[in-house]
Motif scaffolding. Structure first.
Motif, short mmCIF file in Angstrom:
data_model
loop_
_atom_site.label_atom_id
_atom_site.label_comp_id
_atom_site.label_asym_id
_atom_site.label_seq_id
_atom_site.Cartn_x
_atom_site.Cartn_y
_atom_site.Cartn_z
N ASP A 111 0.81 -1.22 0.00
CA ASP A 111 0.00 0.00 0.00
C ASP A 111 0.85 1.27 0.00
OD1 ASP A 111 -2.28 -1.65 0.13
OD2 ASP A 111 -2.21 -1.68 2.32
N GLY A 112 1.87 1.31 -0.82
CA GLY A 112 2.72 2.48 -0.95
C GLY A 112 3.77 2.62 0.14
N ILE A 113 3.83 1.70 1.06
CA ILE A 113 4.81 1.72 2.15
C ILE A 113 5.70 0.50 2.01
CG2 ILE A 113 5.12 1.55 4.66
CD1 ILE A 113 2.41 2.95 4.95
N VAL A 114 7.00 0.71 2.13
CA VAL A 114 7.94 -0.39 2.07
C VAL A 114 8.17 -0.90 3.48
CG1 VAL A 114 10.28 -1.12 1.46
CG2 VAL A 114 9.05 0.49 -0.01
N VAL A 115 7.94 -2.19 3.68
CA VAL A 115 8.11 -2.83 4.98
C VAL A 115 9.41 -3.63 4.95
CG1 VAL A 115 7.12 -4.44 6.65
CG2 VAL A 115 5.61 -2.97 5.29
N VAL A 116 10.27 -3.36 5.91
CA VAL A 116 11.55 -4.06 6.02
C VAL A 116 11.55 -4.81 7.35
CG1 VAL A 116 14.06 -3.84 6.13
CG2 VAL A 116 12.73 -2.27 4.70
N ARG A 117 11.64 -6.13 7.26
CA ARG A 117 11.77 -6.98 8.45
C ARG A 117 13.22 -7.45 8.51
NH1 ARG A 117 9.40 -11.39 9.72
NH2 ARG A 117 9.62 -12.30 7.69
N LEU A 118 13.85 -7.31 9.66
CA LEU A 118 15.24 -7.73 9.80
C LEU A 118 15.48 -8.28 11.19
CD1 LEU A 118 16.91 -5.41 11.60
CD2 LEU A 118 16.46 -4.11 9.54
N SER A 119 16.61 -8.93 11.32
CA SER A 119 16.99 -9.52 12.61
C SER A 119 18.44 -9.19 12.93
CB SER A 119 16.82 -11.04 12.60
OG SER A 119 15.48 -11.39 12.41
N ALA A 120 18.69 -8.89 14.19
CA ALA A 120 20.04 -8.77 14.70
C ALA A 120 20.35 -10.13 15.33
CB ALA A 120 20.14 -7.66 15.73
N VAL A 121 21.37 -10.81 14.81
CA VAL A 121 21.66 -12.18 15.19
C VAL A 121 23.02 -12.26 15.87
CG1 VAL A 121 21.96 -14.54 14.32
CG2 VAL A 121 20.33 -13.01 13.20
N THR A 122 23.08 -13.03 16.93
CA THR A 122 24.34 -13.39 17.57
C THR A 122 24.36 -14.90 17.63
OG1 THR A 122 24.28 -11.40 18.94
CG2 THR A 122 25.79 -13.15 19.62
#
Length: 170
Positions: A111-122
């Protein structure tokens, strides 16, 4: 009787196939695809959000995994103080060391918005201990302003992340 059953079965399968091909995937809009340049600009905007001293969600993590990133040049990542590592290098390194990195899980337009899902991994294998992995997941939303992508953090991890032992994983 069996002909009627087979007819209804085939009709229901066709209806499911047609419905699944017409409906968009949950959470994703089929209204457009991000170009490589837009994706690179969004990642740069994300990194600039994270290098601010008081607002960093990544802490001291400065390594980015190349997983799920299109053709973003390492130099674009490096100019923001991060290094880009190939997934195979991360896999090799974590077998004998502990490594911290950020990995993009998904980037999509909704809907015109870019969704970024990310993870900080150790994860990795510390000296004299079992292998482990912890992950904190974040969700950002980006919108294009007149000249740049502007993002904001919309979901952060729970306060107490749990780790899982890799030694018991089959």
């Amino acid at each position: 009787m069996s002909k009627m059953f087979i007819g209804r079965f085939v009709a229901s399968i066709l209806a499911l196939l047609i419905a699944s091909s017409v409906l968009p995937t949950h959470g994703q809009s089929q209204s457009g695809v991000l170009s490589d340049e837009d994706e690179a600009e969004i990642l740069e905007s994300l990194l600039q959000l994270e290098i601010k001293p008081l607002g960093s969600e990544f802490g001291n993590i400065r390594t980015f995994s190349s997983d799920n990133i299109g053709s973003v040049a390492a130099s674009r990542i490096a100019k923001n103080g991060f290094s880009l590592k190939a997934a195979r290098d991360i896999q090799r390194w974590k077998h004998e060391h502990v490594i911290e990195y950020v990995v993009i899980r998904s980037i999509y337009l909704r809907d015109g918005i870019v969704v970024v899902r990310l993870s900080a991994v150790t994860e990795g294998r510390p000296c004299f201990a079992a292998a482990f992995s912890t992950e904190r997941s974040f969700t950002y939303e980006f919108q294009k302003s007149a000249k740049e992508w502007v993002g904001r953090l919309v979901k952060r991890p729970v306060p107490f992340p749990f780790s899982r032992s890799l030694a018991t994983t089959p």
